[in-house]
Design a protein around this motif. Structure first.
Motif, mmCIF file in Angstrom:
data_model
loop_
_atom_site.group_PDB
_atom_site.id
_atom_site.type_symbol
_atom_site.label_atom_id
_atom_site.label_comp_id
_atom_site.label_asym_id
_atom_site.label_seq_id
_atom_site.Cartn_x
_atom_site.Cartn_y
_atom_site.Cartn_z
ATOM 1 N N ASN A 49 0.858 -1.178 0.000
ATOM 2 C CA ASN A 49 0.000 0.000 0.000
ATOM 3 C C ASN A 49 0.898 1.233 0.000
ATOM 4 O O ASN A 49 1.542 1.550 0.999
ATOM 5 C CB ASN A 49 -0.908 0.000 1.223
ATOM 6 C CG ASN A 49 -1.942 1.119 1.195
ATOM 7 O OD1 ASN A 49 -1.831 2.061 0.423
ATOM 8 N ND2 ASN A 49 -2.954 1.008 2.045
ATOM 9 N N ALA A 50 0.936 1.939 -1.133
ATOM 10 C CA ALA A 50 1.820 3.099 -1.277
ATOM 11 C C ALA A 50 1.115 4.421 -1.016
ATOM 12 O O ALA A 50 1.706 5.477 -1.213
ATOM 13 C CB ALA A 50 2.429 3.114 -2.681
ATOM 14 N N GLU A 51 -0.164 4.367 -0.586
ATOM 15 C CA GLU A 51 -0.861 5.616 -0.294
ATOM 16 C C GLU A 51 -0.334 6.182 1.023
ATOM 17 O O GLU A 51 -0.250 5.465 2.021
ATOM 18 C CB GLU A 51 -2.367 5.369 -0.229
ATOM 19 C CG GLU A 51 -2.930 4.950 -1.579
ATOM 20 C CD GLU A 51 -4.448 4.763 -1.550
ATOM 21 O OE1 GLU A 51 -5.016 4.733 -0.439
ATOM 22 O OE2 GLU A 51 -5.049 4.651 -2.636
ATOM 23 N N PRO A 52 0.028 7.468 1.045
ATOM 24 C CA PRO A 52 0.643 8.049 2.246
ATOM 25 C C PRO A 52 -0.234 7.886 3.479
ATOM 26 O O PRO A 52 -1.441 8.119 3.455
ATOM 27 C CB PRO A 52 0.792 9.532 1.877
ATOM 28 C CG PRO A 52 0.833 9.553 0.384
ATOM 29 C CD PRO A 52 -0.080 8.438 -0.052
ATOM 30 N N GLY A 53 0.373 7.433 4.554
ATOM 31 C CA GLY A 53 -0.331 7.294 5.821
ATOM 32 C C GLY A 53 -1.169 6.048 5.952
ATOM 33 O O GLY A 53 -1.817 5.841 6.988
ATOM 34 N N ARG A 54 -1.166 5.173 4.914
ATOM 35 C CA ARG A 54 -2.026 3.988 4.984
ATOM 36 C C ARG A 54 -1.246 2.691 4.926
ATOM 37 O O ARG A 54 -1.824 1.616 4.885
ATOM 38 C CB ARG A 54 -3.054 4.025 3.849
ATOM 39 C CG ARG A 54 -4.054 5.160 3.958
ATOM 40 C CD ARG A 54 -5.193 4.986 2.982
ATOM 41 N NE ARG A 54 -5.915 3.744 3.211
ATOM 42 C CZ ARG A 54 -6.903 3.313 2.413
ATOM 43 N NH1 ARG A 54 -7.255 4.027 1.361
ATOM 44 N NH2 ARG A 54 -7.512 2.176 2.676
ATOM 45 N N GLY A 55 0.083 2.777 4.894
ATOM 46 C CA GLY A 55 0.876 1.565 4.855
ATOM 47 C C GLY A 55 0.941 0.888 6.212
ATOM 48 O O GLY A 55 0.763 1.517 7.254
ATOM 49 N N ASP A 56 1.183 -0.412 6.201
ATOM 50 C CA ASP A 56 1.328 -1.157 7.448
ATOM 51 C C ASP A 56 2.682 -0.840 8.086
ATOM 52 O O ASP A 56 3.514 -0.124 7.539
ATOM 53 C CB ASP A 56 1.213 -2.664 7.172
ATOM 54 C CG ASP A 56 -0.232 -3.096 7.021
ATOM 55 O OD1 ASP A 56 -1.118 -2.240 7.157
ATOM 56 O OD2 ASP A 56 -0.467 -4.290 6.749
ATOM 57 N N ASP A 57 2.872 -1.397 9.271
ATOM 58 C CA ASP A 57 4.147 -1.262 9.967
ATOM 59 C C ASP A 57 5.228 -1.928 9.128
ATOM 60 O O ASP A 57 5.176 -3.131 8.849
ATOM 61 C CB ASP A 57 4.036 -1.924 11.344
ATOM 62 C CG ASP A 57 5.315 -1.801 12.152
ATOM 63 O OD1 ASP A 57 6.279 -1.197 11.653
ATOM 64 O OD2 ASP A 57 5.334 -2.299 13.284
ATOM 65 N N GLY A 58 6.240 -1.134 8.702
ATOM 66 C CA GLY A 58 7.283 -1.674 7.847
ATOM 67 C C GLY A 58 8.031 -2.818 8.486
ATOM 68 O O GLY A 58 8.464 -3.748 7.806
ATOM 69 N N GLU A 59 8.190 -2.789 9.805
ATOM 70 C CA GLU A 59 8.892 -3.858 10.504
ATOM 71 C C GLU A 59 8.143 -5.177 10.388
ATOM 72 O O GLU A 59 8.732 -6.235 10.170
ATOM 73 C CB GLU A 59 9.073 -3.464 11.969
ATOM 74 C CG GLU A 59 9.984 -4.376 12.749
ATOM 75 C CD GLU A 59 10.169 -3.917 14.180
ATOM 76 O OE1 GLU A 59 9.143 -3.779 14.894
ATOM 77 O OE2 GLU A 59 11.319 -3.688 14.593
ATOM 78 N N VAL A 60 6.809 -5.109 10.502
ATOM 79 C CA VAL A 60 5.982 -6.321 10.370
ATOM 80 C C VAL A 60 5.980 -6.803 8.921
ATOM 81 O O VAL A 60 6.091 -8.007 8.647
ATOM 82 C CB VAL A 60 4.546 -6.047 10.861
ATOM 83 C CG1 VAL A 60 3.630 -7.227 10.554
ATOM 84 C CG2 VAL A 60 4.551 -5.749 12.356
ATOM 85 N N GLU A 61 5.851 -5.866 7.988
ATOM 86 C CA GLU A 61 5.857 -6.241 6.570
ATOM 87 C C GLU A 61 7.157 -6.951 6.207
ATOM 88 O O GLU A 61 7.154 -7.976 5.512
ATOM 89 C CB GLU A 61 5.679 -4.997 5.696
ATOM 90 C CG GLU A 61 4.280 -4.401 5.735
ATOM 91 C CD GLU A 61 4.140 -3.259 4.746
ATOM 92 O OE1 GLU A 61 3.635 -3.490 3.634
ATOM 93 O OE2 GLU A 61 4.542 -2.133 5.086
ATOM 94 N N TRP A 62 8.275 -6.389 6.652
ATOM 95 C CA TRP A 62 9.565 -6.998 6.354
ATOM 96 C C TRP A 62 9.657 -8.403 6.946
ATOM 97 O O TRP A 62 10.127 -9.337 6.285
ATOM 98 C CB TRP A 62 10.681 -6.111 6.895
ATOM 99 C CG TRP A 62 11.943 -6.840 7.274
ATOM 100 C CD1 TRP A 62 12.456 -6.995 8.514
ATOM 101 C CD2 TRP A 62 12.854 -7.513 6.391
ATOM 102 N NE1 TRP A 62 13.626 -7.714 8.479
ATOM 103 C CE2 TRP A 62 13.891 -8.052 7.190
ATOM 104 C CE3 TRP A 62 12.891 -7.721 5.024
ATOM 105 C CZ2 TRP A 62 14.958 -8.769 6.647
ATOM 106 C CZ3 TRP A 62 13.952 -8.448 4.478
ATOM 107 C CH2 TRP A 62 14.958 -8.958 5.287
ATOM 108 N N ALA A 63 9.194 -8.571 8.175
ATOM 109 C CA ALA A 63 9.274 -9.879 8.826
ATOM 110 C C ALA A 63 8.422 -10.911 8.087
ATOM 111 O O ALA A 63 8.811 -12.081 7.957
ATOM 112 C CB ALA A 63 8.830 -9.764 10.287
#
Length: 388
Positions: free
Chosen positions: A287-301
């Motif tokens: 999700n590349a919409e500003p302010g609507r992306g998930d926690d990057g740390e969780v996404e990476w994991a």
């Protein structure tokens, strides 16, 4: 213009002025006749462009494309050195990088070099350290092709012979990610009903441990491939979370606490592990919409859990579709100071993609028009060994 941009410009101009003073002083005070003959044989007397104020020279260079800038550098030794100023290319990198529509594991700049503040001191001008020009030319879309490995001549014949032999199976990719579920426009639905972009070839009747085999598409009426869609939960829960703009409990993974560094650690469920062992690559819809992306740390994991080498080869590619629902009209895009999407370079950094052993690519995508999808699929199929 922002204060930071003005500050960066002033540092670059000081660096160019520093070089210019050294260059013309050396020409004026040269005492070695042999060296003087060498200089005068290579360079004609300074022309009108050489004598312009440095501020105007900098302005001219900012209006040129990288190709034209390199052509300018071929006109004289003065301009050859001028256009190779590392602070100049650092400025271009910071200015243009957010506009690039894609980035990958080969062309990703070293962002840590950009975090060092510009002070414009004497030592920094003399010993800039990092080659920002190479970083820029590697990442700039019109120049990056030359940085990829060249195909040997015999591979053309090999590819032709391989194209004559029908393959029994098409490449298979697992598609997952919050961009499939959080956006107002469903990219999966658009893919199924936009034959002028990707033609649906059918739904094979295979099963992977109870999970359906996905949908087969045809790329440019030639190459078939299969996408297996992995949703985090059922449709009712996804719709409710999307309307309320809340996260859902992801049922694709089992959280196993945190690792020694304090980062969350996930493992795929047994069914998803079966999928990971069967596919040839992965498509992550962010999700590349500003302010609507998930926690990057969780996404990476979670990405790391699916591409785990224990579940398959680390040479399998990962395509990240950095997706927004709709494109903003040109008038709004040019007048608004706020970005309408997360730049693909920032997305790669947010997902920690440079830490992956797998080849990866981030491609800007719009769910409503599917713009960018074909570019991403082309890269993905190429990484899977198909000659397009």
């Amino acid at each position: 213009m922002s204060g930071k941009s003005q500050s960066d410009e002033s540092v670059v101009i000081r660096s160019l002025r520093h070089f210019r003073e050294k260059y013309f002083n050396a020409r004026k005070n040269v005492s070695d006749q042999a060296h003087a003959a060498e200089v005068t044989s290579e360079d004609a007397p300074p022309c009108f462009l050489d004598c312009l104020p440095v501020d105007l020279q900098f302005l001219i260079m900012t209006l040129l494309s990288p190709v034209d800038l390199c052509r300018l550098g071929a006109t004289s030794s003065y301009w050859r050195a001028m256009v190779r100023d590392p602070l100049l290319w650092r400025y271009f990198l910071v200015r243009d990088m957010p506009k690039w529509p894609s980035i990958n594991h080969v062309t990703m700049p070293r962002l840590e070099a950009l975090h060092t503040p510009l002070c414009g001191g004497e030592k920094e001008m003399e010993e800039p350290g990092h080659d920002f020009m190479t970083d820029y030319l590697k990442g700039y879309p019109a120049c990056r092709q030359q940085w990829f490995p060249q195909r040997p001549p015999y591979s053309v014949v090999t590819s032709f012979l391989q194209s004559l032999v029908p393959t029994a199976t098409e490449p298979r990719y697992a598609m997952f990610g919050p961009g499939m579920e959080q956006l107002d426009v469903s990219m999966v639905t658009k893919l199924m009903h936009t034959p002028d972009v990707l033609l649906v070839a059918g739904i094979p009747q295979r099963q992977i441990n109870g999970i359906g085999s996905g949908i087969s598409y045809v790329y440019k009426n030639q190459h078939k491939f299969n996408i297996l869609t992995l949703y985090s939960t059922n449709r009712a829960e996804r719709e409710r979370a999307r309307m309320e703009q809340q996260s859902v409990s992801n049922k694709l993974f089992i959280q196993e606490g945190r690792d020694q560094s304090g980062h969350p650690h996930f493992s795929p469920t047994p069914q998803v592990q079966e999928v990971c062992q069967a596919v040839d690559g992965f498509i992550y819809v962010a999700n590349a919409e500003p302010g609507r992306g998930d926690d990057g740390e969780v996404e990476w994991a979670q990405i790391q859990a699916l591409v785990d080498p224990a579940l398959g080869s680390s040479s399998r590619p990962l395509l990240v579709l950095s997706c927004v629902s709709r494109e903003e009209p040109d008038q709004i895009r040019t007048t608004s100071s706020n970005s309408t999407r997360t730049p693909c370079v920032d997305m790669a950094q947010r997902l920690c993609l440079p830490m992956l052993p797998n080849p990866w690519m981030v491609q800007d995508t719009v769910a409503e028009s599917l713009s960018g999808v074909l570019d991403g699929i082309s890269w993905l199929l190429g990484c899977s060994g198909l000659r397009l």
